[in-house]
Design a protein around this motif. Structure first.
Motif, short mmCIF file in Angstrom:
data_model
loop_
_atom_site.label_atom_id
_atom_site.label_comp_id
_atom_site.label_asym_id
_atom_site.label_seq_id
_atom_site.Cartn_x
_atom_site.Cartn_y
_atom_site.Cartn_z
N GLU A 6 6.52 -2.24 -1.80
CA GLU A 6 5.20 -2.79 -2.06
C GLU A 6 4.11 -1.85 -1.56
O GLU A 6 4.20 -1.33 -0.44
N PRO A 7 3.07 -1.63 -2.37
CA PRO A 7 1.95 -0.80 -1.90
C PRO A 7 1.22 -1.50 -0.75
O PRO A 7 1.34 -2.70 -0.57
N VAL B 8 0.19 -8.34 -11.03
CA VAL B 8 -0.33 -8.56 -9.69
C VAL B 8 0.74 -8.26 -8.66
O VAL B 8 1.89 -8.68 -8.79
N GLY B 9 0.37 -7.50 -7.64
CA GLY B 9 1.25 -7.20 -6.51
C GLY B 9 0.41 -7.05 -5.26
O GLY B 9 -0.82 -7.15 -5.30
N VAL B 10 1.06 -6.79 -4.16
CA VAL B 10 0.35 -6.55 -2.91
C VAL B 10 -0.55 -5.32 -3.12
O VAL B 10 -0.10 -4.30 -3.64
N GLY B 11 -1.80 -5.44 -2.76
CA GLY B 11 -2.75 -4.36 -2.94
C GLY B 11 -3.60 -4.50 -4.18
O GLY B 11 -4.58 -3.78 -4.36
N SER B 12 -3.26 -5.45 -5.06
CA SER B 12 -4.02 -5.64 -6.30
C SER B 12 -5.35 -6.34 -6.04
O SER B 12 -5.49 -7.14 -5.12
N THR B 13 -6.30 -6.06 -6.91
CA THR B 13 -7.55 -6.81 -6.99
C THR B 13 -7.45 -7.63 -8.27
O THR B 13 -7.13 -7.09 -9.33
N GLY C 94 -3.13 -9.19 -0.23
CA GLY C 94 -2.70 -8.40 0.92
C GLY C 94 -1.57 -9.09 1.65
O GLY C 94 -1.23 -10.24 1.37
N GLU C 95 -0.98 -8.39 2.61
CA GLU C 95 0.09 -9.01 3.39
C GLU C 95 -0.40 -9.53 4.72
O GLU C 95 0.24 -10.36 5.32
#
Length: 155
Positions: A6-7, A84-89, A105-106
């Motif tokens: 994950e980014p 959509v993934g971690v780091g996405s807007t 975010g995480e």
């Protein structure tokens, strides 16, 4: 989260860097209190020594986790603009027609009111979704829905 690395958003990377620095400082302080091979005196000294050694092990484990997450984030590259993934807007449109932009975010960050953690109800609903898809998630007032308007990487 997805199966691959994950980014990390810039805010998450900065928070992990700060945590790593704090952990290393704390580790050095604890390590300095451990005996240098001399047998501790009484049972209280032995118990204190054992407690510090256990604390050192916990710190080492967390340092390893944080370093691993930082490596994973660096290897993942930029967030996808397809899903959509971690780091996405993510730009969302709600049932009442209002739109809002959130960052996935995480780590929770009180300084970023638009941040949605990946393990929150909305964050879990959004992960893996693409523009045009609808999501449903729980809120304190009941279930609600939103449509993903757009997905972008976070700078």
């Amino acid at each position: 989260m997805t199966a691959g690395p994950e980014p990390l958003s810039d805010a998450a990377r900065a928070a992990l860097d700060r945590e790593l620095s704090d952990l290393r400082t704390e580790r050095a302080a604890v390590a300095a209190t451990l005996g240098g091979g001399d047998e501790p005196g009484d049972r209280a000294d032995q118990a204190d020594e054992l407690q510090r050694a256990t604390e050192l092990e916990k710190l080492d484990a967390r340092i390893g986790e944080v370093e691993g997450r930082l490596r994973e984030g660096a290897a993942a590259g930029a967030p996808s603009t397809e899903a959509v993934g971690v780091g996405s807007t993510v730009r969302l449109r709600f049932g009442d027609g209002t739109e809002s932009t959130v960052h996935i975010g995480e780590l929770a960050d009180a300084g970023d009111p638009a941040l949605v953690t990946a393990d929150s109800p909305l964050g879990r609903a959004l992960l893996g979704r693409a523009a045009g898809e609808s999501v449903a998630y729980a809120t304190p007032l009941g279930r609600t829905t939103a449509v993903v308007v757009s997905v972008g990487g976070r700078s």
